[in-house]
Structure formats: structure tokens, C-alpha cells
Design a protein around this motif. Structure first.
Motif, PDB file in Angstrom:
ATOM      1  N   ASP A 197      -3.518  10.965  22.229  1.00 23.03           N
ATOM      2  CA  ASP A 197      -3.591  10.580  20.824  1.00 23.03           C
ATOM      3  C   ASP A 197      -2.287   9.876  20.493  1.00 23.03           C
ATOM      4  OD1 ASP A 197      -6.031  11.851  20.618  1.00 23.03           O
ATOM      5  OD2 ASP A 197      -5.219  13.659  19.695  1.00 23.03           O
ATOM      6  N   VAL A 198      -2.361   8.674  19.927  1.00 19.94           N
ATOM      7  CA  VAL A 198      -1.145   7.868  19.799  1.00 19.94           C
ATOM      8  C   VAL A 198      -1.102   7.143  18.466  1.00 19.94           C
ATOM      9  CG1 VAL A 198      -2.273   5.996  21.090  1.00 19.94           C
ATOM     10  CG2 VAL A 198       0.214   6.011  20.863  1.00 19.94           C
ATOM     11  N   GLY A 199       0.080   7.157  17.842  1.00 24.15           N
ATOM     12  CA  GLY A 199       0.306   6.436  16.604  1.00 24.15           C
ATOM     13  C   GLY A 199       1.609   5.654  16.670  1.00 24.15           C
ATOM     14  N   GLY A 200       1.915   4.954  15.592  1.00 23.13           N
ATOM     15  CA  GLY A 200       3.125   4.157  15.526  1.00 23.13           C
ATOM     16  C   GLY A 200       4.312   4.958  15.012  1.00 23.13           C
ATOM     17  N   PRO A 201       5.468   4.306  14.878  1.00 27.00           N
ATOM     18  CA  PRO A 201       6.709   5.014  14.556  1.00 27.00           C
ATOM     19  C   PRO A 201       6.843   5.451  13.100  1.00 27.00           C
ATOM     20  CG  PRO A 201       7.138   2.665  14.751  1.00 27.00           C
ATOM     21  CD  PRO A 201       5.709   2.874  15.169  1.00 27.00           C
ATOM     22  N   ASP A 202       6.053   4.864  12.183  1.00 27.14           N
ATOM     23  CA  ASP A 202       6.241   5.124  10.752  1.00 27.14           C
ATOM     24  C   ASP A 202       4.991   5.747  10.132  1.00 27.14           C
ATOM     25  OD1 ASP A 202       8.804   3.866  10.825  1.00 27.14           O
ATOM     26  OD2 ASP A 202       7.791   1.922  10.742  1.00 27.14           O
ATOM     27  N   MET A 203       5.227   6.772   9.289  1.00 27.36           N
ATOM     28  CA  MET A 203       4.145   7.477   8.620  1.00 27.36           C
ATOM     29  C   MET A 203       3.994   6.962   7.187  1.00 27.36           C
ATOM     30  SD  MET A 203       2.184  10.014   9.793  1.00 27.36           S
ATOM     31  CE  MET A 203       3.285  10.820  10.950  1.00 27.36           C
ATOM     32  N   PHE A 204       2.746   6.741   6.769  1.00 25.65           N
ATOM     33  CA  PHE A 204       2.458   6.243   5.421  1.00 25.65           C
ATOM     34  C   PHE A 204       1.324   7.037   4.797  1.00 25.65           C
ATOM     35  CE2 PHE A 204       3.716   2.591   8.032  1.00 25.65           C
ATOM     36  CZ  PHE A 204       4.757   2.045   7.293  1.00 25.65           C
ATOM     37  N   THR A 205       1.383   7.208   3.472  1.00 27.50           N
ATOM     38  CA  THR A 205       0.184   7.571   2.734  1.00 27.50           C
ATOM     39  C   THR A 205      -0.559   6.271   2.423  1.00 27.50           C
ATOM     40  OG1 THR A 205       1.203   7.385   0.551  1.00 27.50           O
ATOM     41  CG2 THR A 205       1.375   9.531   1.679  1.00 27.50           C
ATOM     42  N   HIS A 206      -1.803   6.372   1.993  1.00 32.15           N
ATOM     43  CA  HIS A 206      -2.528   5.164   1.593  1.00 32.15           C
ATOM     44  C   HIS A 206      -1.833   4.494   0.403  1.00 32.15           C
ATOM     45  CE1 HIS A 206      -6.475   6.888   3.482  1.00 32.15           C
ATOM     46  NE2 HIS A 206      -5.552   6.588   4.365  1.00 32.15           N
ATOM     47  N   GLU A 207      -1.259   5.308  -0.479  1.00 32.20           N
ATOM     48  CA  GLU A 207      -0.511   4.760  -1.610  1.00 32.20           C
ATOM     49  C   GLU A 207       0.706   3.973  -1.113  1.00 32.20           C
ATOM     50  OE1 GLU A 207       0.283   5.119  -6.092  1.00 32.20           O
ATOM     51  OE2 GLU A 207      -1.278   6.169  -4.971  1.00 32.20           O
ATOM     52  N   ASP A 208       1.376   4.513  -0.088  1.00 35.78           N
ATOM     53  CA  ASP A 208       2.523   3.812   0.502  1.00 35.78           C
ATOM     54  C   ASP A 208       2.100   2.452   1.058  1.00 35.78           C
ATOM     55  OD1 ASP A 208       4.256   5.965   0.027  1.00 35.78           O
ATOM     56  OD2 ASP A 208       3.880   6.853   1.999  1.00 35.78           O
ATOM     57  N   LEU A 209       0.952   2.424   1.739  1.00 34.93           N
ATOM     58  CA  LEU A 209       0.464   1.176   2.326  1.00 34.93           C
ATOM     59  C   LEU A 209       0.216   0.131   1.250  1.00 34.93           C
ATOM     60  CD1 LEU A 209      -2.072   2.560   4.958  1.00 34.93           C
ATOM     61  CD2 LEU A 209       0.118   1.450   5.456  1.00 34.93           C
ATOM     62  N   ALA A 210      -0.375   0.569   0.147  1.00 31.90           N
ATOM     63  CA  ALA A 210      -0.647  -0.359  -0.954  1.00 31.90           C
ATOM     64  C   ALA A 210       0.661  -0.928  -1.504  1.00 31.90           C
ATOM     65  CB  ALA A 210      -1.420   0.351  -2.053  1.00 31.90           C
ATOM     66  N   LYS A 219       5.025  -8.819  -5.311  1.00 33.22           N
ATOM     67  CA  LYS A 219       4.222  -8.540  -6.499  1.00 33.22           C
ATOM     68  C   LYS A 219       4.429  -7.104  -6.962  1.00 33.22           C
ATOM     69  CE  LYS A 219       0.294 -11.640  -5.438  1.00 33.22           C
ATOM     70  NZ  LYS A 219      -1.189 -11.681  -5.278  1.00 33.22           N
ATOM     71  N   SER A 220       4.246  -6.859  -8.238  1.00 31.20           N
ATOM     72  CA  SER A 220       4.260  -5.504  -8.765  1.00 31.20           C
ATOM     73  C   SER A 220       2.955  -4.811  -8.386  1.00 31.20           C
ATOM     74  CB  SER A 220       4.411  -5.520 -10.289  1.00 31.20           C
ATOM     75  OG  SER A 220       5.645  -6.105 -10.664  1.00 31.20           O
ATOM     76  N   PRO A 221       3.032  -3.558  -7.963  1.00 30.63           N
ATOM     77  CA  PRO A 221       1.822  -2.856  -7.520  1.00 30.63           C
ATOM     78  C   PRO A 221       0.795  -2.682  -8.634  1.00 30.63           C
ATOM     79  CG  PRO A 221       3.794  -1.708  -6.774  1.00 30.63           C
ATOM     80  CD  PRO A 221       4.253  -2.755  -7.750  1.00 30.63           C
ATOM     81  N   ARG A 222      -0.451  -2.961  -8.316  1.00 31.39           N
ATOM     82  CA  ARG A 222      -1.590  -2.673  -9.196  1.00 31.39           C
ATOM     83  C   ARG A 222      -2.600  -1.918  -8.342  1.00 31.39           C
ATOM     84  NH1 ARG A 222      -3.825  -7.933 -11.937  1.00 31.39           N
ATOM     85  NH2 ARG A 222      -4.895  -6.348 -13.215  1.00 31.39           N
ATOM     86  N   ILE A 223      -2.643  -0.613  -8.548  1.00 22.50           N
ATOM     87  CA  ILE A 223      -3.433   0.281  -7.700  1.00 22.50           C
ATOM     88  C   ILE A 223      -4.408   1.065  -8.559  1.00 22.50           C
ATOM     89  CG2 ILE A 223      -3.338   2.191  -6.054  1.00 22.50           C
ATOM     90  CD1 ILE A 223      -0.410   1.335  -5.484  1.00 22.50           C
ATOM     91  N   THR A 224      -5.668   1.065  -8.151  1.00 23.63           N
ATOM     92  CA  THR A 224      -6.697   1.829  -8.856  1.00 23.63           C
ATOM     93  C   THR A 224      -7.259   2.887  -7.918  1.00 23.63           C
ATOM     94  OG1 THR A 224      -7.306  -0.022 -10.284  1.00 23.63           O
ATOM     95  CG2 THR A 224      -8.941   1.716  -9.990  1.00 23.63           C
ATOM     96  N   HIS A 225      -7.322   4.137  -8.406  1.00 24.02           N
ATOM     97  CA  HIS A 225      -7.865   5.240  -7.629  1.00 24.02           C
ATOM     98  C   HIS A 225      -9.310   5.509  -8.037  1.00 24.02           C
ATOM     99  CE1 HIS A 225      -4.015   6.651  -5.821  1.00 24.02           C
ATOM    100  NE2 HIS A 225      -3.521   6.004  -6.859  1.00 24.02           N
TER     101      HIS A 225
END
Length: 283
Positions: A197-210, A219-225
Motif C-alpha cells: 500500500d503506497v502513498g505520496g509524501p504529503d497528507m491532505f484533507t479534501h478541504e486542503d486539496l480544494a 484565487k480566493s477559495p469558494r468551496i461548497t459542502h
């Protein structure tokens, strides 16, 4: 010199696998569907064959020490299904490898496949893995968290002005660059590992990715949940209202995005640089 046979060589991971093995002293044979469409592939030998047709593979693996398959389809096109390619074509490769006396077979799978058995793409891959694990050949199964290229969905939404997330956006993922995945794959094979099982060096939440995608675009973030029940409802409805070349990838995306996709970190390449490169290309 050891000889490796790479299937799916012209795909995203396949090209990185060719480069990784070639740079580390292996003689690389690349399997392609059409030589006329191959450009700048780091391989010593190009074999033209159609893996879904067992007879076209006969004799292609003589003298090969290792087969690495990144063969699979995202969208079911050309009349081919996941079972035609992700299962049967890989089984044809495995049968030829065994018949040719190849010592080892490695396969690029999916993390948490056991939790996505309802997804046609994953079901076909998992069925092949079960065949591989019982075949008379040593093996390595590589299960990545997700590719950098998969994260382009977040970038594309940000470029359009808004990122839509399901639930709280706090599920985590550490995606991996194709070159880092190819490196981890070679190391796992050479170390004799049967599963990674393999991943990359940095961990993100989906919010972080956005937010990272918006930052790369300045751009300023515009995120809708959206409530997570909308994702679960879409999973039930999509197979009945869309053609399979759309429903297949959508089922995989909607299932994977509902799971924590994290694994042991590998590699040195970072997603912010990948997004920044995409932003420069978009200018």
C-alpha cells in the motif's frame, strides 16, 4: 542485465515505469497496441500486441525476468469492458508469463479494493489479483492511494470557480506522483514484497486539496459542502441513468472519495508543484 516487460506502457503510470526501470539498468520491453502512436517511450524494445487477444502475446515474453502490468481502462470504450481489460487482458498476460517461465509478475491495483467490491472497475481488478495470488509465479501487488493526475478534478473545479465537496471534507489522502510510484514499485519488487500500500509524501484533507488548487490559481477559495447522502444516492442512481463509459469512472470516483485513502508515504514530489505547473499551462 535483467529484462522487464511492461504492459500498459503508454499510460500515465506505464511511461513512468519504463523510465524507472530503464534508468536503473533494466532492459525494458514495452507492450503497446500500436507502434505508430508511440513517441519518446524510454524502452529498448517495443512489442505491438493486443492483450485482450491471447494469441497475439504468444512468444513475446521469451527471456523476460519480470512482467509489470499497469494495464487497465478508466472509461469503457471501443466496446471493451473492465472485465475485458482489467481482468481478462491481465489474465492473458499472466498466462503467457507463466508459460514463458517468467520469474515474477507485478500488478498496479487499487487501495482499499475490499471496500469497493461493488464498483465494476475494482471488481474486475480484484478478480485478477485473486488469480495472480494463486498462480505458480512470485508476485507483487501495488495498491496506490491515488495519482497526482487524479487530483486534477479538484484543480479543474477550482479553475471553474467553485469546488464541490461531499460531507465535511475532512477525509484524508496522500496522493502520489507517477514517477514516485514507479520508484516505489521497483523497490518493492526487488525487495521481494508481495503487497505494498503506497502513498505520496504529503497528507491532505479534501478541504486542503480544494484550497491548494485555488492557491495555485491565485484565487480566493469558494468551496461548497454537499451532504454525504447525495454522494451515496448518486452511486445508486448513476448506473441506471448514464452510459457505462460515464457511470464506470463516476462509480469509482464517488466510492473512493468516500474513503480515507492514506498509506505509508513514499517519494519526493509534491502536489503543490503539480498544481502550479497546471496553472502555468492554463495561462
Amino acid at each position: 542485465m535483467k529484462h522487464v516487460f511492461i504492459a500498459g506502457a503508454t499510460g500515465y503510470l506505464g511511461r513512468h515505469l519504463c523510465a524507472e526501470f530503464h534508468a536503473n539498468g533494466w532492459h525494458v520491453t514495452a507492450l503497446v497496441r500500436s507502434k505508430s502512436k508511440v513517441t519518446d517511450l524510454p524502452a529498448d524494445r517495443i512489442v505491438e500486441a493486443e492483450a485482450t487477444w491471447r494469441e497475439t502475446l504468444h512468444g513475446t515474453m521469451q527471456g523476460i525476468d519480470l512482467v509489470v502490468s499497469a494495464l487497465g481502462i478508466t472509461r469503457q470504450a471501443d466496446g471493451l469492458s473492465y472485465w475485458d481489460v482489467d481482468y481478462q487482458a491481465n489474465l492473458n498476460l499472466l498466462d503467457e508469463a507463466v508459460a514463458s517461465g517468467v520469474a515474477h509478475f507485478a500488478y498496479a491495483h487499487v487501495l482499499h479494493a475490499d471496500r469497493m467490491s461493488h464498483v465494476p472497475l475494482v471488481a474486475a481488478k480484484s478478480a485478477f489479483v485473486r488469480k495472480l495470488q494463486t498462480a505458480p509465479i512470485s508476485h507483487t501487488v501495488i495498491a496506490p492511494t491515488g495519482y497526482f493526475s487524479d487530483m486534477s478534478d479538484f484543480f479543474d473545479m477550482a479553475r471553474q470557480g467553485r469546488v464541490w465537496l461531499f460531507g465535511s471534507g475532512q477525509l484524508r489522502i496522500n496522493p502520489i506522483h507517477g514517477a514516485d510510484l514507479a520508484h516505489a514499485t521497483r523497490q518493492a519488487i526487488e525487495a521481494g514484497e508481495t503487497w505494498l500500500d503506497v502513498g505520496g509524501p504529503d497528507m491532505f484533507t479534501h478541504e486542503d486539496l480544494a484550497k491548494l488548487a485555488f492557491d495555485s490559481l491565485g484565487k480566493s477559495p469558494r468551496i461548497t459542502h454537499l451532504p454525504d447522502w447525495t454522494r451515496r444516492l448518486a452511486l445508486r442512481v448513476i448506473p441506471h441513468v448514464t452510459p457505462r463509459h460515464i457511470s464506470g469512472p463516476a462509480q469509482f470516483f464517488l466510492s473512493a472519495i468516500g474513503l480515507p485513502m492514506t498509506a505509508k508515504p513514499h517519494g519526493t514530489r509534491h502536489l503543490d508543484a503539480f498544481f502550479e505547473s497546471k496553472a502555468q499551462q492554463a495561462d
